[in-house]
Design a protein around this motif. Structure first.
Motif, PDB file in Angstrom:
ATOM      1  N   LYS A 211       0.858  -1.192   0.000  1.00  0.00           N
ATOM      2  CA  LYS A 211       0.000   0.000   0.000  1.00  0.00           C
ATOM      3  C   LYS A 211       0.888   1.234   0.000  1.00  0.00           C
ATOM      4  N   ASP A 212       0.583   2.143  -0.913  1.00  0.00           N
ATOM      5  CA  ASP A 212       1.297   3.422  -0.974  1.00  0.00           C
ATOM      6  C   ASP A 212       0.421   4.463  -0.266  1.00  0.00           C
ATOM      7  N   HIS A 213       0.959   5.618  -0.007  1.00  0.00           N
ATOM      8  CA  HIS A 213       0.199   6.716   0.604  1.00  0.00           C
ATOM      9  C   HIS A 213       0.460   7.936  -0.262  1.00  0.00           C
ATOM     10  N   LYS A 214      -0.503   8.247  -1.140  1.00  0.00           N
ATOM     11  CA  LYS A 214      -0.234   9.214  -2.208  1.00  0.00           C
ATOM     12  C   LYS A 214      -0.266  10.664  -1.741  1.00  0.00           C
ATOM     13  N   GLN A 215      -1.194  10.978  -0.830  1.00  0.00           N
ATOM     14  CA  GLN A 215      -1.333  12.390  -0.482  1.00  0.00           C
ATOM     15  C   GLN A 215      -0.196  12.863   0.417  1.00  0.00           C
ATOM     16  N   THR A 225       1.150  13.005  -4.387  1.00  0.00           N
ATOM     17  CA  THR A 225       2.602  13.042  -4.593  1.00  0.00           C
ATOM     18  C   THR A 225       2.979  11.790  -5.374  1.00  0.00           C
ATOM     19  N   GLY A 226       4.269  11.568  -5.538  1.00  0.00           N
ATOM     20  CA  GLY A 226       4.731  10.294  -6.118  1.00  0.00           C
ATOM     21  C   GLY A 226       4.513   9.143  -5.159  1.00  0.00           C
ATOM     22  N   GLY A 227       4.286   9.441  -3.894  1.00  0.00           N
ATOM     23  CA  GLY A 227       4.103   8.407  -2.861  1.00  0.00           C
ATOM     24  C   GLY A 227       4.903   8.778  -1.623  1.00  0.00           C
ATOM     25  N   LEU A 268       4.785  -5.473 -13.987  1.00  0.00           N
ATOM     26  CA  LEU A 268       3.485  -4.835 -14.213  1.00  0.00           C
ATOM     27  C   LEU A 268       2.906  -4.470 -12.852  1.00  0.00           C
ATOM     28  N   TYR A 269       2.498  -3.225 -12.725  1.00  0.00           N
ATOM     29  CA  TYR A 269       2.054  -2.723 -11.420  1.00  0.00           C
ATOM     30  C   TYR A 269       0.687  -2.064 -11.564  1.00  0.00           C
ATOM     31  N   PRO A 270      -0.383  -2.843 -11.390  1.00  0.00           N
ATOM     32  CA  PRO A 270      -1.694  -2.217 -11.406  1.00  0.00           C
ATOM     33  C   PRO A 270      -2.024  -1.569 -10.064  1.00  0.00           C
ATOM     34  N   PHE A 284      -2.683   1.097 -14.880  1.00  0.00           N
ATOM     35  CA  PHE A 284      -1.590   0.135 -14.997  1.00  0.00           C
ATOM     36  C   PHE A 284      -0.278   0.905 -15.095  1.00  0.00           C
ATOM     37  N   ASN A 285       0.697   0.513 -14.290  1.00  0.00           N
ATOM     38  CA  ASN A 285       2.054   1.030 -14.463  1.00  0.00           C
ATOM     39  C   ASN A 285       2.899  -0.091 -15.053  1.00  0.00           C
ATOM     40  N   SER A 286       3.882   0.295 -15.834  1.00  0.00           N
ATOM     41  CA  SER A 286       4.652  -0.722 -16.564  1.00  0.00           C
ATOM     42  C   SER A 286       6.050  -0.889 -15.976  1.00  0.00           C
ATOM     43  N   ARG A 287       6.162  -0.661 -14.677  1.00  0.00           N
ATOM     44  CA  ARG A 287       7.471  -0.579 -13.997  1.00  0.00           C
ATOM     45  C   ARG A 287       7.276  -0.846 -12.517  1.00  0.00           C
ATOM     46  N   PHE A 288       8.384  -0.909 -11.782  1.00  0.00           N
ATOM     47  CA  PHE A 288       8.298  -1.022 -10.328  1.00  0.00           C
ATOM     48  C   PHE A 288       7.771   0.287  -9.739  1.00  0.00           C
ATOM     49  N   GLY A 289       6.979   0.198  -8.682  1.00  0.00           N
ATOM     50  CA  GLY A 289       6.501   1.398  -7.992  1.00  0.00           C
ATOM     51  C   GLY A 289       7.583   1.990  -7.114  1.00  0.00           C
ATOM     52  N   ASP A 290       7.461   3.281  -6.891  1.00  0.00           N
ATOM     53  CA  ASP A 290       8.361   3.963  -5.975  1.00  0.00           C
ATOM     54  C   ASP A 290       7.494   4.823  -5.061  1.00  0.00           C
ATOM     55  N   PRO A 291       7.405   4.582  -3.786  1.00  0.00           N
ATOM     56  CA  PRO A 291       8.341   3.842  -2.928  1.00  0.00           C
ATOM     57  C   PRO A 291       8.080   2.345  -2.716  1.00  0.00           C
ATOM     58  N   GLU A 292       7.115   1.732  -3.355  1.00  0.00           N
ATOM     59  CA  GLU A 292       6.845   0.307  -3.075  1.00  0.00           C
ATOM     60  C   GLU A 292       8.115  -0.546  -3.122  1.00  0.00           C
ATOM     61  N   THR A 293       8.941  -0.303  -4.156  1.00  0.00           N
ATOM     62  CA  THR A 293      10.158  -1.117  -4.343  1.00  0.00           C
ATOM     63  C   THR A 293      11.115  -0.990  -3.155  1.00  0.00           C
TER      64      THR A 293
END
Ligand code: AMP
Ligand code: GLY
Length: 418
Positions: A211-215, A225-227, A268-270, A284-293
């Motif tokens: 889980k990311d936290h966008k705001q 934000t980016g996360g 693949l990062y939906p 859909f994102n086509s890459r690793f998430g940041d900060p998830e990674t």
């Protein structure tokens, strides 16, 4: 094996951190990298917008594998150009990455293949878009179709706001070419999660749910934000959720892309909303998430080079990917003013002290080194990444480490996991 990582964020620092643990690694290059990646490999000041510059560097330095981090570099077809030059490249080709760089295309493929997502329509023309708005309930979501640095999504609460947004994107072009086409979609309610899957074109291997936290502000307030922080796994989600997402979303989209002649290889990062009617795709994102990674790499047990190679070679089904039975979190520390304008060049104190804490790894995003030491050089500056036996323990340790770090105007969320 000599490896080159493309990018300069916390995601690339975390990938570099994991790759340096592999016995298979000989030399690691990061282009352009940051003050954190410098301690793991050689930072190379390449122009990452220039595919040929990267291909030439890779050939000259006997790079056998390139890992591409950012979405815009995938969209410019770097993987295609490296593959043509017989260099193994991790990430989708330009046409497979379209699932991220055209939200209109992503929606079309979802509609065609019955993949659950919000109801929508696409427009190039502002007047037609406004007419459509009159038929819709508020709030409504308006998205620039192209890549807009994570800022191209606007949630409008009233018709007036929605009409203004349509004009800003389609007439005033606030997102430039990314906003030549818009997607207007139904507002979904629920819990938002990040799903990641290694893909080799045919086979998928899903990561645990994160889980990311966008705001930017606590209680999920303020602009996106980016996360600002991640946790993995997400507690309180039933065991059936991930297999359901695999069967109803990830496998069908992979199959559809393969059928269209654009097999997806890479990560693949939906982004998913867990609605009352079940999981629905936000994007859909086509890459690793940041900060998830920055959380994921801390609990991935399997050699990342082996996984990447299997994705590129199409042999993922022969590889068992193991995740440690631990929790991980990452607290992002950002510059004052982010996600708006922010200043750079402030000295960062306390990094060494924070890193001495058990189970803490600090990944750099917007940092650079000068005579005074490490200074801020971006909106998101550092990710404090911590493992623990559960999320509560990981978070407790993470905030103790965050307390050691100081720079002028630093901001972070104290409520990651909420
Ligand atoms: P995206 O870049 O499409 O993931 O959108 C950015 C953020 O906007 C997402 O992480 C969600 O928080 C929010 N969002 C996007 N689409 C919707 C939707 N249809 N309903 C509610 N929120 C959304
Ligand atoms: N975590 C948000 C992103 O990588 O797009």
């Amino acid at each position: 094996m000599n490896i080159l990582i493309i990018g300069s964020g916390g995601r690339e620092h975390a990938l570099a951190w994991k790759i340096t643990q592999s016995k298979r690694l000989q030399k690691l290059y990061i282009a352009p990298g940051n003050a954190g990646t410098e301690s793991l490999g050689i930072n190379v000041p390449l122009d990452i917008k220039n595919n040929q510059e990267i291909v030439s560097f890779a050939k000259k330095n006997r790079v056998e594998m390139v890992v591409v981090g950012p979405d815009d570099v995938l969209a410019q077809g770097l993987v295609d150009d490296l593959t043509k030059a017989h260099i193994k490249a991790f990430g989708p080709t330009k046409i497979a990455a379209k699932i991220e760089w055209s939200k209109a295309y992503a929606k079309k493929i979802m509609r065609k293949n019955n993949i659950p997502t919000a109801a929508y329509a696409t427009f190039h023309d502002a007047e037609k878009a406004k007419k459509y708005l009159q038929t819709q309930k508020m709030p409504i979501v308006i998205k620039a179709s192209g890549l807009a640095l994570g800022k191209g999504v606007v949630i409008s609460k009233t018709f007036e706001e929605a009409e203004k947004t349509v004009d800003e994107i389609l007439v005033k072009n606030i997102f430039g070419p990314a906003g030549q086409e818009i997607v207007i979609e139904e507002y979904l309610e629920g819990k938002e999660i990040s799903v990641h899957a290694f893909c080799d074109g045919k086979t998928v291997a899903l990561f645990p749910i994160s889980k990311d936290h966008k705001q930017i502000f606590e209680d999920n307030k303020g602009p996106n934000t980016g996360g600002m922080g991640t946790i993995v796994p997400v507690e309180g989600i039933t065991k059936k959720t991930l297999p359901k997402i695999e069967e109803k979303i990830v496998k069908p989209v992979l199959k559809a892309l393969q059928k269209e002649g654009r097999p997806f290889k890479g990560c693949l990062y939906p982004g998913i909303m867990l609605t009352k009617e079940g999981p629905k795709v936000l994007e859909f994102n086509s890459r690793f998430g940041d900060p998830e990674t920055q959380s994921y790499m801390r609990i991935l047990k399997t050699d990342l080079i082996d996984i990447i190679e299997a994705c590129i070679d199409g042999s993922l089904k022969n590889l068992k990917i193991i995740w440690e039975k631990k929790a991980a979190c990452c607290i992002m520390i950002a510059s004052k003013g982010y996600p708006g304008t922010y200043k750079k060049g402030d000295a960062i104190y306390g990094l060494k002290k924070a890193e001495e804490f058990k189970d803490v790894v600090i990944f750099h995003s917007g940092t650079k080194k000068n005579k005074e030491g490490v200074v801020t050089n971006g909106g998101r500056v550092l990710g404090v990444s911590v493992t623990g036996k559960n999320i509560k323990e990981a978070l407790k340790k993470a905030y103790l480490a965050v307390d050691q770090i100081q720079f002028d105007g630093m901001q972070y969320r104290k409520d990651i996991s909420k």
